[in-house]
Every structure is written in structure tokens, then in C-alpha cells.
Design a protein around this motif. Structure first.
Motif, mmCIF file in Angstrom:
data_model
loop_
_atom_site.group_PDB
_atom_site.id
_atom_site.type_symbol
_atom_site.label_atom_id
_atom_site.label_comp_id
_atom_site.label_asym_id
_atom_site.label_seq_id
_atom_site.Cartn_x
_atom_site.Cartn_y
_atom_site.Cartn_z
ATOM 1 N N ASN A 1 0.789 -1.228 0.000
ATOM 2 C CA ASN A 1 0.000 0.000 0.000
ATOM 3 C C ASN A 1 0.822 1.279 0.000
ATOM 4 O O ASN A 1 0.385 2.290 -0.556
ATOM 5 C CB ASN A 1 -0.956 -0.002 1.202
ATOM 6 C CG ASN A 1 -2.030 -1.060 1.069
ATOM 7 O OD1 ASN A 1 -2.911 -0.948 0.228
ATOM 8 N ND2 ASN A 1 -1.954 -2.101 1.884
ATOM 9 N N ASN A 2 1.995 1.240 0.626
ATOM 10 C CA ASN A 2 2.782 2.461 0.757
ATOM 11 C C ASN A 2 4.175 2.382 0.142
ATOM 12 O O ASN A 2 4.716 3.392 -0.292
ATOM 13 C CB ASN A 2 2.920 2.841 2.239
ATOM 14 C CG ASN A 2 1.582 3.130 2.878
ATOM 15 O OD1 ASN A 2 0.747 3.819 2.302
ATOM 16 N ND2 ASN A 2 1.360 2.588 4.070
ATOM 17 N N GLY A 3 4.774 1.204 0.175
ATOM 18 C CA GLY A 3 6.135 1.070 -0.332
ATOM 19 C C GLY A 3 7.192 1.361 0.706
ATOM 20 O O GLY A 3 8.390 1.324 0.418
ATOM 21 N N PHE A 4 6.755 1.661 1.939
ATOM 22 C CA PHE A 4 7.739 1.911 2.990
ATOM 23 C C PHE A 4 7.114 1.655 4.354
ATOM 24 O O PHE A 4 5.887 1.605 4.513
ATOM 25 C CB PHE A 4 8.291 3.326 2.917
ATOM 26 C CG PHE A 4 7.315 4.394 3.358
ATOM 27 C CD1 PHE A 4 7.470 5.031 4.575
ATOM 28 C CD2 PHE A 4 6.255 4.770 2.552
ATOM 29 C CE1 PHE A 4 6.578 6.012 4.990
ATOM 30 C CE2 PHE A 4 5.365 5.751 2.943
ATOM 31 C CZ PHE A 4 5.525 6.376 4.172
ATOM 32 N N PHE A 5 7.988 1.508 5.354
ATOM 33 C CA PHE A 5 7.569 1.269 6.733
ATOM 34 C C PHE A 5 8.789 1.472 7.613
ATOM 35 O O PHE A 5 9.922 1.564 7.118
ATOM 36 C CB PHE A 5 7.019 -0.159 6.904
ATOM 37 C CG PHE A 5 7.889 -1.242 6.313
ATOM 38 C CD1 PHE A 5 8.884 -1.847 7.056
ATOM 39 C CD2 PHE A 5 7.713 -1.638 4.993
ATOM 40 C CE1 PHE A 5 9.699 -2.830 6.506
ATOM 41 C CE2 PHE A 5 8.519 -2.624 4.425
ATOM 42 C CZ PHE A 5 9.516 -3.218 5.182
ATOM 43 N N ALA A 6 8.563 1.582 8.913
ATOM 44 C CA ALA A 6 9.667 1.737 9.859
ATOM 45 C C ALA A 6 9.720 0.527 10.774
ATOM 46 O O ALA A 6 8.688 0.071 11.278
ATOM 47 C CB ALA A 6 9.506 3.008 10.673
#
Length: 325
Positions: A40-45
Motif C-alpha cells: 500500500n505504501n512502499g515503505f515502513f519503519a
């Protein structure tokens, strides 16, 4: 031709923070969170990881500061090898999104080259400090492969598919640790087309980015929400830097390997204006880039097969061609 990115708007987006506490026991739960964020976003932490720890991360920032404080003539003894992800550069990286050089310096290090001239000399960094960098690379690589094993299974590949594709001790390895230094620009007002790092996606599979609390400037735009090259005119979201957290983003290579199921992330680093925090900024990026001879092709074979080396060379050529238009 310089290209302005100033017309982009700022949009608040929630940045999914995924705890790695008790990873082995919670792997299925963590996997669902990572795949959801990637789709959904292409990134995460990532947070609460056992290794590398916040203390180990901060130690590498200290080593980075020591290297970048050296005179340019010493750093220049390790010149950039553009097609090999190795060496030092200063204000030389020109992004097609801006047409002007990023306002930063960096050094790229590869684990399998740790004993050759692409690494700083003992005069620039002591053997002890270089050994600490190697240990950090080993730990970050191990964590990277844990995450990439989740992507492998989600795509229907064997769990170790990406681990076998990223063998950092082999001569054709391409994974890279990049130490970045954005110089102090206090009192300087740059034209609006200047950025500390112009908008771009990464060429690799997965990037792990380490930042320090208070050193902001990173902004992101999910690939699924971009409507133009380099997300010009689209909405961007600032990412708060917190020491110890690891911001992960999907790169172009994994997007191709997943038949576009996972979209790569546009990101950039602002040039702060007078009145904002214009002091120097540091970051550390680990790029998981498959070995040169590994064949990249998704399970649905949406794109023709090519080696990872061919993929990277093609991406560099496309970048160069865009700069000339």
C-alpha cells in the motif's frame, strides 16, 4: 535544465511502525504487517529490533562524522567508482528530477571489497573503526535478509530466495553501505531547484535507512500515489527522524521482481531555508542489491529476465538519458 519541485504539496500520512520484538515467535504477525505496508505504501519503519541496536547505530554515526570531518584531499584518495557502488563523492550526484547536484557528500562501501582501495585507508579510518563498520554491515545484512525472506514467501519463492541472491562475500556482490553527510548551510538561501537529495527511487530491492533524532528533511511519496515522473506535483510526507528506528523502502529491483505488486518509493531530502534547521545532517543507508549474475524475474514473468547487473546498468543509462532531455 534545472527542474523545480517546489510546487509539491505536503500531505500527512501515517507511517506504519512495525515492532520486531520477539521476531521468531511473532514472524507471521510481522510478515502480514510488512506485506500490507509494502503493497500500500512502499515503505515502513522497523522498531524494537534486537540488532543493530540504537547504540550500534549511533556508533556508526560517530565513525561517519569522523570520516567526513577529514580534509577533502584525504577523502578523495577513495574516489567514486560510479558503476561499482564504491568510493567517495561530494556534490557530484545529479538527479534527473532536479538537473542540479545534490547538496551532500557520501561514501559507498561494499563488504566484499573491505580489503581493497575502495575503502578508506588506515590513515583516514583506523582498522578498528573499519572492523566496526564491517560488523554493522553484517548485522544489517542479516536483518535485511529476515525481511526479504518475508517478501520471498509472499511471492511464492523459497524462503531463502533473496538470501541466495544477496551473497555479500562473493566477488559479484552489489549490496552497499552508504554513509551520507549533508553539509551545514546556515545562512545560505538556495534556489528552489536545489535539494539535499532530489526526488528519486532506489535501484535496489530493499533500502534500510538510519537517521538521527532532530535531523529532519526526508520526505516520501508512495509510488502508487505518484502521477508523474519523480512525483512532480504530487503530495509528499515528511518522515520524522528517530535514532534507532529503521525506515525501509521498496526499490525498483524488488518492484520488477514482484511483477509490480510492491511499488518502489519516491523520496527526497529538503534543503532547509533560512530560519529552519540548516545545520549538518547525517544518515546511513544500506542498499540490498542482488549479486550481478543473479537473474531478476517475477513469478508471473511480467518482464523479461535480466541479470541484476544488467538491471542496474539499464537504470543508470535511463537516468543519464533523462538528464540529457
Amino acid at each position: 535544465m534545472a527542474i523545480s519541485e517546489a510546487q509539491n504539496s505536503i500531505k500527512p500520512r501515517s507511517i506504519q511502525k512495525i515492532s520486531l520484538h520477539n521476531f521468531s515467535e511473532r514472524r507471521d504477525e510481522i510478515a502480514k504487517q510488512i506485506i500490507d505496508a509494502a503493497e500500500n505504501n512502499g515503505f515502513f519503519a522497523l522498531v524494537n529490533q534486537e540488532s543493530p541496536s540504537p547504540e550500534e547505530i549511533e556508533e556508526v554515526f560517530t565513525i561517519s562524522q569522523k570520516f567526513f570531518s577529514l580534509p577533502d584531499e584525504i577523502k578523495a584518495q577513495t574516489p567514486l567508482r560510479k558503476t561499482e557502488n564504491a568510493g567517495w563523492e561530494c556534490r557530484s550526484q545529479v538527479r534527473p528530477s532536479t538537473g542540479v547536484a545534490d547538496q551532500k557528500e557520501s561514501i559507498q562501501l561494499q563488504y566484499h571489497r573491505r580489503h581493497d582501495s575502495s575503502w578508506p585507508s588506515d590513515e583516514a579510518l583506523s582498522p578498528e573503526l573499519k572492523e566496526k563498520l564491517c560488523t554493522f554491515m553484517e548485522k544489517t545484512h542479516k536483518l535485511s535478509q529476515e525481511v526479504l525472506s518475508i517478501f520471498a514467501e509472499a511471492l511464492g519463492f523459497p524462503k531463502d530466495h533473496f538470501a541466495r541472491a544477496h551473497q555479500v562475500t562473493e566477488d559479484d556482490a552489489q549490496s552497499t553501505l552508504r554513509l551520507l553527510h549533508y553539509q551545514d548551510i546556515e545562512g545560505i538561501e538556495f534556489p528552489q531547484q536545489y535539494w539535499r537529495a532530489g526526488a528519486h527511487t532506489d535501484f535496489d530491492c530493499l533500502t534500510m535507512l538510519f537517521q538521527r533524532t532532530g535531523e529532519d528533511g526526508l520526505e516520501v511519496c508512495p509510488g502508487r500515489e505518484a502521477h508523474s515522473d519523480f512525483a512532480r506535483g504530487d503530495s509528499w510526507t515528511p518522515v520524522e527522524p528517530i535514532t534507532g528506528e529503521i525506515v525501509c523502502n521498496i526499490g525498483d529491483m524488488l518492484m520488477a521482481w514482484s511483477d509490480d505488486r510492491f511499488k518502489s518509493l519516491f523520496h527526497r531530502v529538503r534543503c532547509p531555508k533560512i530560519g529552519e534547521n540548516q545545520k549538518e545532517r547525517y544518515s546511513i543507508a544500506y542498499f540490498n542489491q542482488a549479486n550481478k549474475n543473479v537473474v531478476v524475474q517475477g513469478p508471473k514473468k511480467k518482464y523479461p529476465p535480466m541479470t541484476a547487473h544488467e538491471y542496474i546498468i539499464g537504470a543508470l543509462q535511463r537516468n543519464f538519458a533523462q538528464l540529457k532531455t
